[in-house]
Design a protein around this motif. Structure first.
Motif, PDB file in Angstrom:
ATOM      1  N   LEU A 316       0.827  -1.203   0.000  1.00 43.28           N
ATOM      2  CA  LEU A 316       0.000   0.000   0.000  1.00 43.28           C
ATOM      3  C   LEU A 316       0.861   1.253   0.000  1.00 43.28           C
ATOM      4  CD1 LEU A 316      -2.774   1.361   0.248  1.00 43.28           C
ATOM      5  CD2 LEU A 316      -2.610   1.069   2.731  1.00 43.28           C
ATOM      6  N   GLU A 317       1.905   1.244   0.804  1.00 42.50           N
ATOM      7  CA  GLU A 317       2.805   2.390   0.873  1.00 42.50           C
ATOM      8  C   GLU A 317       3.457   2.655  -0.481  1.00 42.50           C
ATOM      9  OE1 GLU A 317       5.817   3.532   4.322  1.00 42.50           O
ATOM     10  OE2 GLU A 317       6.682   2.019   3.010  1.00 42.50           O
ATOM     11  N   THR A 318       3.872   1.604  -1.167  1.00 49.67           N
ATOM     12  CA  THR A 318       4.535   1.754  -2.475  1.00 49.67           C
ATOM     13  C   THR A 318       3.559   2.233  -3.536  1.00 49.67           C
ATOM     14  OG1 THR A 318       6.108   0.011  -1.915  1.00 49.67           O
ATOM     15  CG2 THR A 318       5.864   0.534  -4.249  1.00 49.67           C
ATOM     16  N   PHE A 319       2.373   1.633  -3.561  1.00 56.22           N
ATOM     17  CA  PHE A 319       1.378   2.000  -4.579  1.00 56.22           C
ATOM     18  C   PHE A 319       0.795   3.397  -4.351  1.00 56.22           C
ATOM     19  CE2 PHE A 319      -0.080  -2.417  -6.308  1.00 56.22           C
ATOM     20  CZ  PHE A 319       1.226  -2.646  -6.716  1.00 56.22           C
ATOM     21  N   SER A 320       0.911   3.912  -3.120  1.00 53.57           N
ATOM     22  CA  SER A 320       0.304   5.220  -2.807  1.00 53.57           C
ATOM     23  C   SER A 320       1.166   6.396  -3.255  1.00 53.57           C
ATOM     24  CB  SER A 320       0.063   5.327  -1.293  1.00 53.57           C
ATOM     25  OG  SER A 320      -0.854   4.344  -0.878  1.00 53.57           O
ATOM     26  N   THR A 321       2.422   6.154  -3.588  1.00 50.48           N
ATOM     27  CA  THR A 321       3.291   7.250  -4.032  1.00 50.48           C
ATOM     28  C   THR A 321       2.942   7.623  -5.472  1.00 50.48           C
ATOM     29  OG1 THR A 321       4.963   5.688  -4.817  1.00 50.48           O
ATOM     30  CG2 THR A 321       5.148   6.458  -2.541  1.00 50.48           C
ATOM     31  N   PRO A 322       3.297   8.840  -5.888  1.00 49.80           N
ATOM     32  CA  PRO A 322       3.029   9.241  -7.285  1.00 49.80           C
ATOM     33  C   PRO A 322       3.630   8.235  -8.268  1.00 49.80           C
ATOM     34  CG  PRO A 322       3.701  11.133  -5.994  1.00 49.80           C
ATOM     35  CD  PRO A 322       3.901   9.938  -5.120  1.00 49.80           C
ATOM     36  N   TYR A 323       2.795   7.747  -9.179  1.00 54.42           N
ATOM     37  CA  TYR A 323       3.176   6.749 -10.184  1.00 54.42           C
ATOM     38  C   TYR A 323       3.671   5.440  -9.567  1.00 54.42           C
ATOM     39  CZ  TYR A 323       3.359  11.140 -12.779  1.00 54.42           C
ATOM     40  OH  TYR A 323       3.053  12.360 -13.302  1.00 54.42           O
ATOM     41  N   GLY A 324       3.460   5.281  -8.258  1.00 52.32           N
ATOM     42  CA  GLY A 324       3.973   4.092  -7.589  1.00 52.32           C
ATOM     43  C   GLY A 324       3.398   2.802  -8.127  1.00 52.32           C
ATOM     44  N   ARG A 325       2.075   2.810  -8.384  1.00 53.31           N
ATOM     45  CA  ARG A 325       1.467   1.574  -8.879  1.00 53.31           C
ATOM     46  C   ARG A 325       1.912   1.280 -10.308  1.00 53.31           C
ATOM     47  NH1 ARG A 325      -4.550  -0.688  -7.849  1.00 53.31           N
ATOM     48  NH2 ARG A 325      -4.372  -2.545  -9.178  1.00 53.31           N
ATOM     49  N   ALA A 326       1.908   2.308 -11.143  1.00 57.23           N
ATOM     50  CA  ALA A 326       2.287   2.111 -12.544  1.00 57.23           C
ATOM     51  C   ALA A 326       3.724   1.609 -12.674  1.00 57.23           C
ATOM     52  CB  ALA A 326       2.108   3.419 -13.315  1.00 57.23           C
ATOM     53  N   LEU A 327       4.591   2.099 -11.810  1.00 54.90           N
ATOM     54  CA  LEU A 327       6.005   1.730 -11.888  1.00 54.90           C
ATOM     55  C   LEU A 327       6.309   0.364 -11.295  1.00 54.90           C
ATOM     56  CD1 LEU A 327       7.648   5.136 -10.909  1.00 54.90           C
ATOM     57  CD2 LEU A 327       7.638   4.084 -13.175  1.00 54.90           C
ATOM     58  N   ASN A 328       5.464  -0.118 -10.378  1.00 52.94           N
ATOM     59  CA  ASN A 328       5.826  -1.311  -9.605  1.00 52.94           C
ATOM     60  C   ASN A 328       4.915  -2.517  -9.767  1.00 52.94           C
ATOM     61  OD1 ASN A 328       8.175  -0.421  -7.713  1.00 52.94           O
ATOM     62  ND2 ASN A 328       6.680   1.249  -7.570  1.00 52.94           N
ATOM     63  N   GLU A 329       3.708  -2.356 -10.293  1.00 51.95           N
ATOM     64  CA  GLU A 329       2.756  -3.461 -10.243  1.00 51.95           C
ATOM     65  C   GLU A 329       3.186  -4.664 -11.082  1.00 51.95           C
ATOM     66  OE1 GLU A 329      -0.443  -1.928 -13.630  1.00 51.95           O
ATOM     67  OE2 GLU A 329      -1.056  -2.136 -11.546  1.00 51.95           O
ATOM     68  N   ARG A 330       4.042  -4.455 -12.094  1.00 55.56           N
ATOM     69  CA  ARG A 330       4.510  -5.584 -12.899  1.00 55.56           C
ATOM     70  C   ARG A 330       5.759  -6.245 -12.300  1.00 55.56           C
ATOM     71  NH1 ARG A 330       2.009  -5.955 -17.769  1.00 55.56           N
ATOM     72  NH2 ARG A 330       0.772  -4.149 -18.421  1.00 55.56           N
ATOM     73  N   ARG A 331       6.294  -5.675 -11.270  1.00 55.33           N
ATOM     74  CA  ARG A 331       7.475  -6.255 -10.634  1.00 55.33           C
ATOM     75  C   ARG A 331       7.098  -7.506  -9.827  1.00 55.33           C
ATOM     76  NH1 ARG A 331      11.439  -1.533  -8.212  1.00 55.33           N
ATOM     77  NH2 ARG A 331      12.171  -0.751 -10.212  1.00 55.33           N
ATOM     78  N   ALA A 332       8.094  -8.368  -9.625  1.00 53.01           N
ATOM     79  CA  ALA A 332       7.856  -9.572  -8.820  1.00 53.01           C
ATOM     80  C   ALA A 332       7.706  -9.206  -7.352  1.00 53.01           C
ATOM     81  CB  ALA A 332       9.024 -10.549  -8.990  1.00 53.01           C
ATOM     82  N   VAL A 333       6.997 -10.043  -6.605  1.00 54.38           N
ATOM     83  CA  VAL A 333       6.749  -9.769  -5.182  1.00 54.38           C
ATOM     84  C   VAL A 333       8.061  -9.729  -4.388  1.00 54.38           C
ATOM     85  CG1 VAL A 333       4.404 -10.683  -5.149  1.00 54.38           C
ATOM     86  CG2 VAL A 333       6.342 -12.237  -4.812  1.00 54.38           C
ATOM     87  N   THR A 334       9.112 -10.367  -4.911  1.00 57.76           N
ATOM     88  CA  THR A 334      10.389 -10.353  -4.199  1.00 57.76           C
ATOM     89  C   THR A 334      10.965  -8.945  -4.101  1.00 57.76           C
ATOM     90  OG1 THR A 334      11.441 -10.943  -6.305  1.00 57.76           O
ATOM     91  CG2 THR A 334      11.018 -12.739  -4.745  1.00 57.76           C
ATOM     92  N   HIS A 335      10.464  -8.015  -4.924  1.00 56.67           N
ATOM     93  CA  HIS A 335      10.936  -6.630  -4.869  1.00 56.67           C
ATOM     94  C   HIS A 335      10.614  -5.989  -3.525  1.00 56.67           C
ATOM     95  CE1 HIS A 335      12.009  -2.624  -6.185  1.00 56.67           C
ATOM     96  NE2 HIS A 335      10.785  -2.184  -5.924  1.00 56.67           N
TER      97      HIS A 335
END
Length: 591
Positions: A316-335
């Protein structure tokens, strides 16, 4: 500099100025010193004082053979002077044991001259030093074993030949290198390595020793993995003399309060949560967390082995930052994986899980922990549930504790028996009773009687400390022990001897010298009664392959009868063997 060191070494060898230090190897299951490792040092005022500098200098100048011979002579003299009964572990390089370097006649003379027995000595072969001729080494080890020496592989994991040496030499002991013990509680890879070594040692009937144990967290983890022989600063530093008493920390490790008798474990808190694969995307994980609002963390597992936890708050913290979801949602959970997740075995007691959670981090308490079974992922546990269960049990324990000894009373004893009958694993039920307790009370008073009862409770709690042992106080001078251990009878005899030793000072010296007290018997006549001793009625319970098992009440009655027989039996011991599925007309066997 090198010239000065070699001259120093030559003088040291000529004058035989080697000191032997002894570091204890502790049996934490039994709460005793199992043996000592002999460690050689140069003079305290010499640049060759440390073992590393001493042996590196000898190796550099081809003086290793002379140095090892001197160290062995110094160790033999030191050990003979102390005369302790434990085993002595001695480091020897493999090449020193290969003919012609191995002087068999000289070794026999060294033992004879110092009054030593080969059966008391374990020869350690370090994996750090290569073996030039394995066949010749095996031939020498066969001869050494014939003489009575034990064999150990030292520093397992420090080199590349450890498993080969293990399979070829078939040692009695294997010492795990301190690298794998240091901070093992924080390293999943180290834990899995040691777990695999433990499994291998069981198959090969070899004892493991964990080296370099320096923290309580390390100790708790290796104890959880099933290693009971440990060596390290936590239990004792190298000293010129054998340790007279164990480190004050040891009773906290090996002993326990009676609440630890409970068999509740991490398995009781385990809830299976479908794990994520390491290559799962953060988008898929987030969608699942939204679909299942009761989940606040997801385990990440690779081929059955847990890698860590993916926390909801972190996504939630990562996705809440500006463009956080767009930049990270395709990354593996190990990130975003938290690899420091607490991992506990399903057998671990709730008290140990709680302590591990507290020790893991001083700043915050983890909300979840991973439970494993045989090293594989089994589910998640919630800290909230753990605290609720421990609190409820503590309240129940306090409610049913004996007010004098604070050991569990009749209700917990009944539950413990029922639990072991459900488990269908063999165990021994022991009913203890104090012989001639009433005359002591009548002559010395109830305060002395309470002291005797407290001493017995303390002795039993100190001797029966294995994870599956249970110590209870029925009331008065009656106590109960439940233990599955093979050495239960030996510990009972220890308890009897300690009880006599520790209660004797409560009597006046004149009474001790006479060996009896005088007071009225049940008929009002003056009589002489011996000093207090300890009777133990044993019931060996076995045979659980059908449904017609004895009940806890029936076992209690059999134990009570065995206790009465023990009071008049030789050694104040009486054993009943009870088969839990006997024929309808079969009687219990007595021996």
């Amino acid at each position: 500099m090198q010239d000065s060191l070699v001259h120093e070494l030559q003088h040291l060898l000529a004058d035989e100025r080697i000191t032997t230090l002894l570091q204890p190897i502790v049996d934490t299951a039994g709460g005793s010193v199992f043996g000592y490792e002999a460690l050689s040092r140069g003079p305290s005022d010499s640049p060759l004082h440390s073992a590393a500098m001493l042996f590196e200098t000898a190796e550099r100048h081809n003086l290793t053979g002379e140095l090892e011979s001197l160290c062995l002579r110094a160790t033999a003299r030191s050990w003979a002077a102390h005369g302790v009964p434990q085993k002595l572990f001695v480091n020897v390089s493999p090449d020193k044991l290969v003919l012609p370097a191995l002087n068999r006649a000289g070794l026999s003379r060294l033992l004879d001259d110092n009054g030593l027995q080969a059966e008391d000595i374990v020869i350690e072969l370090s994996e750090r030093y290569p073996t030039s001729d394995l066949a010749a080494l095996q031939e020498s080890l066969v001869w050494l074993r014939q003489q009575g020496f034990g064999i150990a592989i030292d520093d397992l994991g420090s080199g590349y030949s450890g498993l080969k040496l293990w399979s070829e030499l078939k040692p009695d002991f294997v010492k795990i290198d301190r690298h794998f013990i240091r901070d093992i509680q924080d390293d999943l890879i180290k834990r899995e390595f040691v777990r695999s070594v433990v499994d291998l040692s069981k198959r090969l009937d070899c004892k493991l020793i964990a080296e370099g144990v320096e923290s309580e967290a390390e100790f708790r983890l290796i104890a959880e993995l099933g290693i009971h022989l440990v060596q390290g600063f936590l239990f004792g530093r190298p000293r010129p003399m054998p340790t007279a008493t164990l480190d004050p920390l040891l009773p906290r490790h090996t002993g326990r309060q009676w609440a630890g008798n409970s068999r509740d474990s991490a398995a009781d808190l385990c809830r299976y949560v479908e794990p994520l694969a390491p290559d799962a995307t953060l988008k898929a994980a987030w969608e699942r967390l939204q679909r299942e609002p009761s989940l606040f963390a997801l385990p990440v597992v690779d081929n059955g082995h847990p890698l860590g936890l993916l926390h909801k708050w972190r996504v939630l913290e990562t996705f809440s930052t500006p463009y956080g979801r767009a930049l990270n949602e395709r990354r593996a959970v190990t990130h975003l994986l938290s690899a420091d997740a607490l991992v506990v075995d399903h057998h671990m007691s709730l008290e140990d899980v709680s302590q591990r959670l507290i020790d893991e981090d001083l700043h915050y308490l983890k909300q979840h922990f991973i439970v494993v079974r045989d090293g594989g992922y089994a589910g998640l546990g919630a800290t909230r549930s753990l605290l609720k269960q421990i609190t409820a049990r503590k309240l129940e324990d306090a409610r049913y504790a004996n007010p004098l000894t604070l050991l569990p009373g009749n209700v917990p004893i009944q539950k413990a028996l029922e639990s072991r009958l459900r488990d269908r694993q063999p165990f021994t039920l022991v009913y203890f009773d104090i012989n001639h307790f009433k005359p002591l009370n009548d002559v010395l008073g109830y305060r002395a009687g309470d002291q005797v009862i407290l001493k017995l409770g303390g002795i039993l709690a100190e001797l029966f400390t294995d994870r599956d042992d249970f110590v209870g106080h029925i009331g008065g001078d009656d106590f109960v022990v439940i233990s599955p251990a093979d050495d239960t009878l030996d510990r009972i005899r220890q308890a009897q001897a300690l009880f006599v030793t520790e209660t004797a000072p409560l009597y006046p010296s004149a009474t001790r010298d006479a060996g009896f007290v005088e007071c009225s018997d049940r008929f009002g006549q003056m009589a002489r009664f011996p000093l207090v001793t300890l009777a133990a009625g044993l019931v060996a319970v076995k045979g659980f392959d059908c449904d017609a098992c004895r009940t806890a009440d029936q076992l209690a009655e059999i134990a009570s009868a065995a206790k009465k027989r023990a009071k008049a039996a030789p050694g104040h011991l009486f054993l009943d063997t009870v088969d839990c599925h006997p024929p309808a007309n079969a009687a219990t066997m007595r021996s």
